[in-house]
Scaffold this motif. Sequence first.
Motif, short mmCIF file in Angstrom:
data_model
loop_
_atom_site.label_atom_id
_atom_site.label_comp_id
_atom_site.label_asym_id
_atom_site.label_seq_id
_atom_site.Cartn_x
_atom_site.Cartn_y
_atom_site.Cartn_z
N ILE A 37 7.97 -1.63 -1.60
CA ILE A 37 7.34 -0.46 -2.01
C ILE A 37 8.41 0.68 -2.50
O ILE A 37 8.12 1.23 -3.45
N VAL B 250 5.01 0.44 -8.01
CA VAL B 250 4.35 0.17 -6.66
C VAL B 250 4.33 1.45 -6.00
O VAL B 250 3.29 1.84 -5.15
N ARG B 251 5.53 1.90 -5.77
CA ARG B 251 5.83 3.33 -5.15
C ARG B 251 4.83 4.20 -5.73
O ARG B 251 4.14 5.22 -4.89
N PHE C 52 1.32 3.79 -4.55
CA PHE C 52 1.09 4.10 -2.90
C PHE C 52 1.11 5.72 -2.71
O PHE C 52 0.11 6.32 -1.99
N TRP D 286 -2.66 -4.82 -3.79
CA TRP D 286 -2.08 -3.79 -4.75
C TRP D 286 -0.41 -3.61 -4.51
O TRP D 286 0.21 -3.28 -5.49
N LEU D 287 -0.18 -3.63 -3.27
CA LEU D 287 1.29 -3.42 -2.87
C LEU D 287 2.14 -4.54 -2.47
O LEU D 287 3.48 -4.43 -2.18
#
Length: 349
Positions: free
Chosen positions: A238, A244-245, A248, A326-327
């Motif tokens: 992540i 992705v980060r 988040f 999603w992650l």
Amino acid sequence: MTEQTPAPRRRRRIRKAILVTAGVLIGIPALLATGLTVWDGGANLDPQRELLPGVAINLRTAETERGPIEYDLHGTDGPVVLSVHAGLGGADQGRLFASWLQDDGYRILSPSRPGYLGTPLSSGRTLDEQADLLAALLDELHIDRVGVLAVSAGSPVAYTFAARHPERVWGLVSIGGVSLPNPDASATSPLRAAFVNAIVQKLAKLTASVSLESIVSSTLNETSTFTDEQKAERARYIMDTKDVRLFFEAMFETTFPYEKRMPGTANDSLQTREMGIAFDRITAPTLILHGTQDGDVPFEHGENAAARIPGARHHWMPDEEHLGFWLSPRAEDAQRAARAFLHEHAPRR
């Protein structure tokens, strides 16, 4: 006599040092708590704001026959997908969680459920009332039928909506959805809610600004049954994967401020006590996605919904946690399955 005077002076100095030390030990936390209480936490509640590059919201309120409801409607053409957000969420979170669909020719309708952001809890407390509120929103917006994308604590409302208004649903996708009652669920006490709102959420914001990785790790503690090694590996992924980060970080922001989302979250908890969903009345094509290592909503919830909804399909995500859709490095596989399902059942133009 003069030889005895230093002892009282030493005792006075010692007492003074103790009092100063105690004052520091007590005063600093008190000042910190006071500062956190006064600080607004930096939450952005602009109704028109960007969540991610290319993902923006424009929040409005519809006055329906069931009460006011806040919503965002992205897109001007195509079949509508109704995104039903999770706990501690709102219309912004619903929009974010459906952002993987935004270039697929759908309009994305993301309401704030009652008790979240701009939708008052009085617009619907029970699952039936919330389902009817969604139907009233569709009436107000002159939308006939929708595909439904539901996540986590939003799934009971989505299941109930599909059961009570089958003619309004052309397809249903649930991701990590709650489907089993929790008789032990209880509402947060007013004192605890006040403490969480004033202190805890702001400590989380401060921690994230200093060490986002700490927030990622603590999130995985709640959302997964991963081993320490698995959690460390996922946290690295992540943090090291830019898109992705960013997702988040945006997701984290859609939980603030708590006081605008806690009434709905507490109500969700209460509604699961004796939750009785008429799964057998759901007639829409249904796809259930669930991670086998979900630590927030255990995998058995996904198995239960898939078994009880007539004709339901499932896509299990092996070795995945609650937010893996999603992650995860394998997120595209799950999204591809959901995308194909919606495309199969969406009304033709």
